[in-house]
Design a protein around this motif. Sequence first.
Motif, mmCIF file in Angstrom:
data_model
loop_
_atom_site.group_PDB
_atom_site.id
_atom_site.type_symbol
_atom_site.label_atom_id
_atom_site.label_comp_id
_atom_site.label_asym_id
_atom_site.label_seq_id
_atom_site.Cartn_x
_atom_site.Cartn_y
_atom_site.Cartn_z
ATOM 1 N N ALA A 257 -40.819 18.248 -29.563
ATOM 2 C CA ALA A 257 -39.812 19.218 -29.142
ATOM 3 C C ALA A 257 -38.825 18.586 -28.171
ATOM 4 C CB ALA A 257 -40.486 20.422 -28.486
ATOM 5 N N ILE A 258 -39.310 17.789 -27.225
ATOM 6 C CA ILE A 258 -38.426 17.107 -26.283
ATOM 7 C C ILE A 258 -37.459 16.202 -27.027
ATOM 8 C CG2 ILE A 258 -38.339 15.375 -24.441
ATOM 9 C CD1 ILE A 258 -41.017 16.546 -23.428
ATOM 10 N N GLY A 259 -37.977 15.415 -27.959
ATOM 11 C CA GLY A 259 -37.118 14.522 -28.743
ATOM 12 C C GLY A 259 -36.110 15.272 -29.584
ATOM 13 N N TRP A 260 -36.539 16.373 -30.186
ATOM 14 C CA TRP A 260 -35.653 17.183 -31.028
ATOM 15 C C TRP A 260 -34.527 17.781 -30.203
ATOM 16 C CZ3 TRP A 260 -37.622 22.124 -34.033
ATOM 17 C CH2 TRP A 260 -36.605 22.592 -34.880
ATOM 18 N N ALA A 261 -34.868 18.339 -29.038
ATOM 19 C CA ALA A 261 -33.857 18.940 -28.170
ATOM 20 C C ALA A 261 -32.848 17.891 -27.688
ATOM 21 C CB ALA A 261 -34.529 19.619 -26.983
ATOM 22 N N LEU A 262 -33.334 16.709 -27.332
ATOM 23 C CA LEU A 262 -32.436 15.633 -26.887
ATOM 24 C C LEU A 262 -31.562 15.145 -28.039
ATOM 25 C CD1 LEU A 262 -34.870 13.586 -24.615
ATOM 26 C CD2 LEU A 262 -32.932 14.984 -23.863
ATOM 27 N N ARG A 263 -32.145 15.003 -29.213
ATOM 28 C CA ARG A 263 -31.376 14.553 -30.376
ATOM 29 C C ARG A 263 -30.269 15.536 -30.714
ATOM 30 N NH1 ARG A 263 -35.225 14.468 -33.914
ATOM 31 N NH2 ARG A 263 -34.680 16.248 -35.215
ATOM 32 N N GLN A 264 -30.568 16.828 -30.625
ATOM 33 C CA GLN A 264 -29.554 17.841 -30.916
ATOM 34 C C GLN A 264 -28.409 17.765 -29.911
ATOM 35 O OE1 GLN A 264 -30.042 19.392 -33.652
ATOM 36 N NE2 GLN A 264 -28.439 20.957 -33.678
ATOM 37 N N HIS A 265 -28.737 17.578 -28.642
ATOM 38 C CA HIS A 265 -27.692 17.491 -27.618
ATOM 39 C C HIS A 265 -26.908 16.187 -27.734
ATOM 40 C CE1 HIS A 265 -25.521 18.499 -24.047
ATOM 41 N NE2 HIS A 265 -25.991 17.476 -23.346
ATOM 42 N N ALA A 266 -27.521 15.170 -28.316
ATOM 43 C CA ALA A 266 -26.833 13.886 -28.482
ATOM 44 C C ALA A 266 -25.626 14.001 -29.407
ATOM 45 C CB ALA A 266 -27.804 12.834 -29.025
ATOM 46 N N TYR A 267 -25.621 14.990 -30.280
ATOM 47 C CA TYR A 267 -24.447 15.209 -31.134
ATOM 48 C C TYR A 267 -23.247 15.637 -30.290
ATOM 49 C CZ TYR A 267 -27.478 15.091 -35.282
ATOM 50 O OH TYR A 267 -28.353 14.715 -36.266
ATOM 51 N N VAL A 268 -23.506 16.274 -29.161
ATOM 52 C CA VAL A 268 -22.449 16.770 -28.281
ATOM 53 C C VAL A 268 -22.112 15.756 -27.189
ATOM 54 C CG1 VAL A 268 -21.814 18.584 -26.643
ATOM 55 C CG2 VAL A 268 -23.103 19.168 -28.712
ATOM 56 N N ASN A 269 -23.137 15.177 -26.589
ATOM 57 C CA ASN A 269 -22.923 14.254 -25.474
ATOM 58 C C ASN A 269 -23.864 13.060 -25.604
ATOM 59 O OD1 ASN A 269 -22.422 12.986 -23.027
ATOM 60 N ND2 ASN A 269 -22.300 14.906 -21.877
ATOM 61 N N PRO A 270 -23.564 12.139 -26.503
ATOM 62 C CA PRO A 270 -24.474 11.005 -26.738
ATOM 63 C C PRO A 270 -24.677 10.118 -25.523
ATOM 64 C CG PRO A 270 -22.358 10.674 -27.843
ATOM 65 C CD PRO A 270 -22.377 12.090 -27.375
ATOM 66 N N SER A 271 -23.642 9.885 -24.753
ATOM 67 C CA SER A 271 -23.783 9.002 -23.591
ATOM 68 C C SER A 271 -24.722 9.602 -22.547
ATOM 69 C CB SER A 271 -22.412 8.722 -22.971
ATOM 70 O OG SER A 271 -21.800 9.918 -22.521
ATOM 71 N N ALA A 272 -24.661 10.932 -22.375
ATOM 72 C CA ALA A 272 -25.531 11.581 -21.407
ATOM 73 C C ALA A 272 -26.995 11.479 -21.833
ATOM 74 C CB ALA A 272 -25.134 13.042 -21.240
ATOM 75 N N VAL A 273 -27.259 11.668 -23.121
ATOM 76 C CA VAL A 273 -28.631 11.573 -23.622
ATOM 77 C C VAL A 273 -29.145 10.143 -23.486
ATOM 78 C CG1 VAL A 273 -30.088 11.755 -25.680
ATOM 79 C CG2 VAL A 273 -28.413 13.548 -25.172
ATOM 80 N N LYS A 274 -28.322 9.162 -23.842
ATOM 81 C CA LYS A 274 -28.719 7.760 -23.678
ATOM 82 C C LYS A 274 -29.041 7.451 -22.224
ATOM 83 C CE LYS A 274 -26.631 5.088 -27.445
ATOM 84 N NZ LYS A 274 -25.639 4.029 -27.775
ATOM 85 N N GLY A 275 -28.161 7.888 -21.337
ATOM 86 C CA GLY A 275 -28.368 7.636 -19.922
ATOM 87 C C GLY A 275 -29.626 8.298 -19.403
ATOM 88 N N LEU A 296 -28.674 7.477 -32.513
ATOM 89 C CA LEU A 296 -27.892 6.692 -31.555
ATOM 90 C C LEU A 296 -28.364 5.239 -31.503
ATOM 91 C CD1 LEU A 296 -27.783 9.242 -28.597
ATOM 92 C CD2 LEU A 296 -26.019 8.819 -30.309
ATOM 93 N N GLY A 297 -28.892 4.780 -32.603
ATOM 94 C CA GLY A 297 -29.365 3.399 -32.653
ATOM 95 C C GLY A 297 -30.855 3.256 -32.491
ATOM 96 N N GLY A 298 -31.528 4.347 -32.112
ATOM 97 C CA GLY A 298 -32.987 4.321 -32.022
ATOM 98 C C GLY A 298 -33.496 3.682 -30.758
ATOM 99 N N TRP A 299 -34.779 3.893 -30.501
ATOM 100 C CA TRP A 299 -35.453 3.329 -29.326
ATOM 101 C C TRP A 299 -36.209 2.084 -29.759
ATOM 102 C CZ3 TRP A 299 -34.942 3.972 -24.342
ATOM 103 C CH2 TRP A 299 -35.925 3.483 -23.463
ATOM 104 N N PRO A 300 -35.982 0.950 -29.120
ATOM 105 C CA PRO A 300 -36.661 -0.266 -29.536
ATOM 106 C C PRO A 300 -38.174 -0.151 -29.408
ATOM 107 C CG PRO A 300 -35.648 -0.565 -27.401
ATOM 108 C CD PRO A 300 -35.149 0.743 -27.932
ATOM 109 N N SER A 301 -38.883 -0.636 -30.411
ATOM 110 C CA SER A 301 -40.343 -0.590 -30.357
ATOM 111 C C SER A 301 -40.821 -1.535 -29.259
ATOM 112 C CB SER A 301 -40.941 -1.005 -31.692
ATOM 113 O OG SER A 301 -40.536 -2.317 -32.037
ATOM 114 N N ARG A 302 -41.873 -1.115 -28.559
ATOM 115 C CA ARG A 302 -42.387 -1.920 -27.461
ATOM 116 C C ARG A 302 -43.851 -2.190 -27.669
ATOM 117 N NH1 ARG A 302 -39.229 -0.126 -21.959
ATOM 118 N NH2 ARG A 302 -37.139 -0.295 -22.829
#
Length: 303
Positions: A257-275, A296-302
């Motif tokens: 749910a956290i990831g989904w909510a952030l991904r949805q907001h990234a359509y509006v403000n991608p830089s804020a979500v990345k930050g 937004l390019g995905g999260w690098p696997s660690r």
Amino acid sequence: MPKTRRAAAVVASSKVGSTGRRARPAATTRSNGRATAGRTVKAKAKPISAGETCADGAGISRWTPEKTVGEVRRVFEANADPEYSVWIAKYMRNKFEFYGLRAPIRRPLDLGIYSTVGLSGDDDRWSPAEVHALIRLLWKQPERDYQMFAVAVARKVIDKTLHDFERAASLLRYMITEKSWWDTVDEIANHLVGALVSRYPAEGLSLMDKWVEDDHLWIRRSAILHQLAYKKKCRQDILFRYCLARGHETDFFIQKAIGWALRQHAYVNPSAVKGFINSNDAKLSSLSKREGLKHLGGWPSRK
């Protein structure tokens, strides 16, 4: 073969849920009845076409919640798909019984029921109290199709569903905490809880602050997801605060749910979500970060 059965066969490859998996009904013997996971119940009603009223519909001047549930049962039983009901029950981890009504089949049937019983946004035959009573009665029925129909009704007559804040909040909590699973909870959170908070901002935000700390998993998930449809109206500060409040949780449905909510907001403000994700690396799960940055390019696997 009745038209509805032929239609159900044509849409056998329809997608189910949000996973993108295609429906592949298990090989079962067709019957004239309703199949559930592990048993088959013979239906007595003849198949009813989408929009067709019940036989005694013309004689019913006042549709009560009880009579309406009876009409819903008549239509659903008459259009059941035994093969698909077995498949979808298994797909949903056998948590519920089903009539096997695929979405392309059920939606026209729903419209027919609305017309028959007078459930529409501008129809005054149903009071808010009666709508609430109908939804609660539908929720008590064993087949999952009734709960899906109840959510559709709540959205269809949303002004009556949300007529009073306290009563609406009580109803939505009931719908979320009883027979909880993602198929209904996500619809309720996105389209009903979100609408409630939008209509009653002060009371709604206060309620969400309580819900995000609630003991019930699906209530917390609903608080996180309630702004999904807000787009540019999303309160970023609230979104980020809720994500951090639940970022430590290990439950899959909360992390997702956290990831989904952030991904949805990234359509509006991608830089804020990345930050936000970069600044809170240690406070968010890998799943939440991966989902939030999916477009937004995905999260690098660690390792």
